[in-house]
Design a protein around this motif. Structure first.
Motif, mmCIF file in Angstrom:
data_model
loop_
_atom_site.group_PDB
_atom_site.id
_atom_site.type_symbol
_atom_site.label_atom_id
_atom_site.label_comp_id
_atom_site.label_asym_id
_atom_site.label_seq_id
_atom_site.Cartn_x
_atom_site.Cartn_y
_atom_site.Cartn_z
ATOM 1 N N MET B 282 0.837 -1.195 0.000
ATOM 2 C CA MET B 282 0.000 0.000 0.000
ATOM 3 C C MET B 282 0.878 1.253 0.000
ATOM 4 S SD MET B 282 -3.462 -0.470 0.976
ATOM 5 C CE MET B 282 -4.872 0.591 0.962
ATOM 6 N N PRO B 336 4.044 -9.104 5.191
ATOM 7 C CA PRO B 336 2.778 -8.406 5.493
ATOM 8 C C PRO B 336 2.688 -7.020 4.876
ATOM 9 C CG PRO B 336 3.756 -9.318 7.473
ATOM 10 C CD PRO B 336 4.764 -9.495 6.396
ATOM 11 N N ARG B 337 3.827 -6.393 4.529
ATOM 12 C CA ARG B 337 3.747 -5.052 3.941
ATOM 13 C C ARG B 337 3.594 -5.095 2.436
ATOM 14 N NH1 ARG B 337 7.675 -4.281 7.684
ATOM 15 N NH2 ARG B 337 6.858 -3.246 9.522
ATOM 16 N N MET B 346 2.023 3.933 5.484
ATOM 17 C CA MET B 346 0.640 3.454 5.448
ATOM 18 C C MET B 346 0.459 2.175 6.251
ATOM 19 S SD MET B 346 -0.514 5.715 3.550
ATOM 20 C CE MET B 346 0.305 6.972 2.623
ATOM 21 N N GLU B 347 0.928 2.213 7.478
ATOM 22 C CA GLU B 347 0.828 1.000 8.290
ATOM 23 C C GLU B 347 -0.606 0.735 8.727
ATOM 24 O OE1 GLU B 347 4.093 -1.023 9.872
ATOM 25 O OE2 GLU B 347 3.503 -0.842 7.811
ATOM 26 N N GLU B 348 -1.360 1.795 8.904
ATOM 27 C CA GLU B 348 -2.702 1.575 9.475
ATOM 28 C C GLU B 348 -3.734 1.403 8.381
ATOM 29 O OE1 GLU B 348 -5.415 0.658 11.824
ATOM 30 O OE2 GLU B 348 -3.301 0.452 12.199
#
Lengths: 393, 348
Positions: B282, B336-337, B346-348
């Motif tokens: 993302m 996971p990223r 954009m971790e959340e």
């Protein structure tokens, strides 16, 4: 009563009363009057009210309490339906094993999906659940055709094993009480219909509602609310939130499975279209419309959507012309032309607009709207700002 | 070898569409921080720009030709499109024939305007609201747009053919040393791929080599600081939303000859585009493009008969329907990223 405080007991009693007397309440207009088309007191629609009520109550446990927005809950409903129909095919038409299995299978399926999706939160979680739901749809539609009968949909055939059937009924039943049996009470110009399937589903819904009340008031429910408020802080205090969110996800998945099982029990069919992501969107809408995080909201939302879906789809241009016949011709045609985009086949347009309006102007849903109106009246009466109970954050 | 190459080519056209839509989604998410569930609807509106232009160009004047009769014996009514009346037989029919490429010219301003109105009119008010609200309101908008198109154009797919010059297939294999007819590829799909490569290149060049692009990139990295420097970053982000909408629209316009557009084509592509964005990482533009092509090619490999047969042997028929999701799950479990996602973005 039953471990509930006074207010919640009252709420439970109201819900019980509403479901018991629904055949009367939903049928306020006499048969011969022009308003009879607004009646909703026939078995099929009432069953849908309560079944989608269960679905929405379950979704609310996840979305309303933890704030995790799942876009794939229809998958669990579909899985529940398939499991139930398989029980009809293999054992007998008794709905008890079917519903039990559908809840278990949906629970296991949601455990699997939740385990993977809950590794991320926020948008990622929504997208992941959406992707899983679409995958389940594709699986049901084509890949797992031997299990799901693909496009045709799963149904019960005469040559199915049904090892426990014996001489039992060949329609779905609960120990002999057939789901489609309806008795009609004619009172003057009214005909009230009492349907076995409806009451079975209604009992299930009341139980589901009671359970959700207990969850809301439990320490577990408090923990879920804490996750919604500030998950980071919770993590810093040393609490692992994963088990809690996963538990909430599985519980709401089992609710969806129960709804799916009941749906198959009312009509022993299961099709892949039940799992499409628009179906998931619909349950999101029900919860938002009613009021996410409130107890009664999801039931209101489910009833509202299903009622208007039914009514709006029935209205066509002729009906509209009938309504506005009193107006001058040009005006009548103009009004009908505008309105015909929103009724009949255009119901989805109305639904989409409603969705946007609710999210934009009334994020708390109908419950918040009701509270606002209530507060307005209170202020006028006593002149003070009585603080009302807020919906769960 | 030739079979593998053919599958790669087959995957490219779908991959191009995924890449273009995912690029727009990532642009919007990276700049405005909004997940746009209506992005598929923008793709569909682009496609219907082509349909509308085709309809407009085919508007005809009806004249009665007394020398001919139809099968009922009445004088034959002859329809001549106005463009032919105005520009003459040759030029007029050429214009009608080239309606899809011409629609690009129409679609760019239309889509920019649609994007601008969408951002200013609706999405602007949702920056401070939770992500769930943003998802829900754009989802509602997607339904509304879809239903409006359905009410106006009907539910059936509307064929919009490519210009005659691009009909047929091109024997691609001969060019690179295979025997004749080994690798045959429809011309329009090749054009679609080249076109999307061009658009992707243009977007990247715009962001990299112009001052405007530089400011936008700075805003993506740290919006607040850019704002404090006295730059109106909101205005630029609105324009980026318009550009993202235009990219999706162009993808839709050019896709019409490959698949006749219908009202739910946007939704069909949207879910997969989200998967593409998540797999790519993302907020990473190269990631979105890479993942788009990768998943498109993967999908076409999974529909190869040899691969299908293998999976059918282990009781998984039509694996091509779900392969993208399976890969997405594997990628997210191991990285996971996403493929090119960076820590902290954009971790959340």
């Amino acid at each position: 009563m039953l471990g509930l405080d006074k207010k919640n007991s009252a709420l439970l009693l109201i819900v019980i009363a509403l479901t018991v007397f629904a055949p009367f309440l939903m049928n306020p207009f006499p048969q011969s009057s022009g308003l009879a088309q607004f009646n909703a007191g026939y078995p099929d629609l009432m069953q849908r009210f309560v079944i989608f009520g269960i679905f929405a109550i379950g979704f609310n446990i996840l979305f309303g309490l933890t704030g995790y927005l799942s876009f794939g809950h229809a998958a669990f409903l579909g899985v529940g339906s398939y499991a139930a129909v398989w029980m009809f095919k293999l054992l007998s038409m008794n709905i008890v094993p079917a519903i039990v299995l559908s809840v278990i299978v949906a629970g296991l399926f949601s455990l699997l999906i939740g385990f993977i999706s809950l590794r991320r939160s926020g948008i990622y979680f929504s997208i992941l659940t959406l992707a899983f739901a679409q995958m389940s749809f594709a699986l049901a539609y084509s890949v797992l055709t031997p299990l799901t009968n693909g496009e045709t949909g799963l149904q019960v055939y005469n040559d199915d094993p049904q090892i426990l059937l014996g001489n039992g009924p060949t329609v779905t039943h609960l120990f002999g009480f057939e789901m489609n049996s309806t008795s009609t009470l004619a009172l003057g110009d009214w005909a009230f219909q009492f349907n076995m399937g409806y009451y079975v589903s209604a009992v299930m819904m009341v139980l589901a509602f009671y359970l959700s009340m207990r969850i809301f008031n439990s320490p577990f429910g408090l923990m879920l609310r804490a996750i919604k408020t500030n998950q980071t802080r919770l993590n810093y205090t040393g609490v692992s939130t994963r088990p809690y969110t996963l538990a909430a996800f599985v519980i709401s998945g089992m609710y969806a499975g129960l709804a799916g099982g009941l749906m198959a029990s009312m009509d022993p069919l299961a099709g892949a279209e039940r799992m499409q992501w628009t179906a998931s969107g619909e349950v999101v809408l029900m919860v938002i419309l009613g009021g996410a995080g409130t107890l009664i909201g999801p039931i209101l939302g489910a009833g509202f959507i299903k009622y208007f879906e039914n009514i709006f789809s029935k209205i066509n241009e002729n009906v509209l012309h009938g309504w506005f016949a009193a107006l001058p011709d040009g005006l009548e045609n103009a009004i009908v032309w505008v309105l015909h985009f929103f009724v009949g086949k255009g119901w989805h347009l109305t639904l989409g607009l409603l969705f946007m309006l609710i999210v934009i102007f009334l994020p708390g849903g109908l419950v918040e709207g009701g509270q606002r109106i209530g507060r307005l009246f209170k202020r006028k009466k006593s002149g003070d700002d009585a603080s009302n109970t807020k919906p769960a954050e | 070898m030739d079979a593998i190459l053919l599958q790669v080519l087959n995957g490219l056209d779908k991959g191009s569409a995924y890449a273009l839509i995912a690029l727009g989604l990532t642009l919007i998410f990276g700049t405005l921080g909004v997940v746009n569930f209506a992005h598929g609807a923008l793709f569909m509106i682009g496609a219907f720009c082509a349909v509308t232009l085709q309809k407009i160009l085919n508007l005809s004047s009806i004249t009665i030709d007394p020398t001919q009769t139809d099968f009922l014996g009445n004088p034959l009514k002859v329809k001549t499109p106005y463009v032919i009346n105005w520009f003459g037989e040759v030029a007029g029919s050429a214009i009608i024939n080239w309606s899809v490429p011409l629609a690009i010219l129409v679609a760019i301003p239309v889509m920019l305007a649609v994007g601008y109105v969408m951002e200013r009119g609706l999405i602007k008010h949702f920056y401070k609201r939770p992500h769930a609200d943003q998802i829900l309101v754009t989802f509602g908008l997607a339904i509304v747009l879809q239903e409006i198109i359905k009410a106006n154009y009907g539910a059936n797919p509307i064929p919009t053919p490519a210009p005659d010059a691009f009909h047929g297939s091109y024997d691609f294999g001969v060019m690179i040393g295979f025997e004749a007819n080994a690798i045959i590829y429809p011309v329009w799909r090749l054009i679609y791929f080249c076109f999307s490569a061009l658009v992707i290149g243009a977007v990247f060049a715009f962001l990299r080599f112009t001052t405007f692009g530089m400011v936008v990139r700075a805003g993506m990295a740290d919006r607040e600081t850019v704002g404090l420097l006295g730059i109106n970053i909101d205005k630029r982000f609105t324009i980026m939303f318009g550009i993202a909408a235009a990219v999706a629209g162009l993808a839709g316009v050019m896709y019409t000859p490959i698949n006749s557009p219908n009202y739910h084509m946007g939704m069909d592509f949207l879910v997969l585009s989200f998967v593409v964005v998540v797999v790519g990482g993302m907020g990473s533009l190269p990631g979105a493009v890479l993942a788009g092509f990768l998943l498109g090619v993967l999908e076409s490999f999974a529909s190869m008969n040899a691969v299908k047969g293998f999976f059918e042997a282990i009781y998984l028929p039509s694996i091509d329907q779900i392969v993208i999701y399976l890969v997405a799950i594997i990628v997210l479990l191991t990285r996971p990223r996403g493929l090119l996602g960076r820590k902290g973005v954009m971790e959340e």
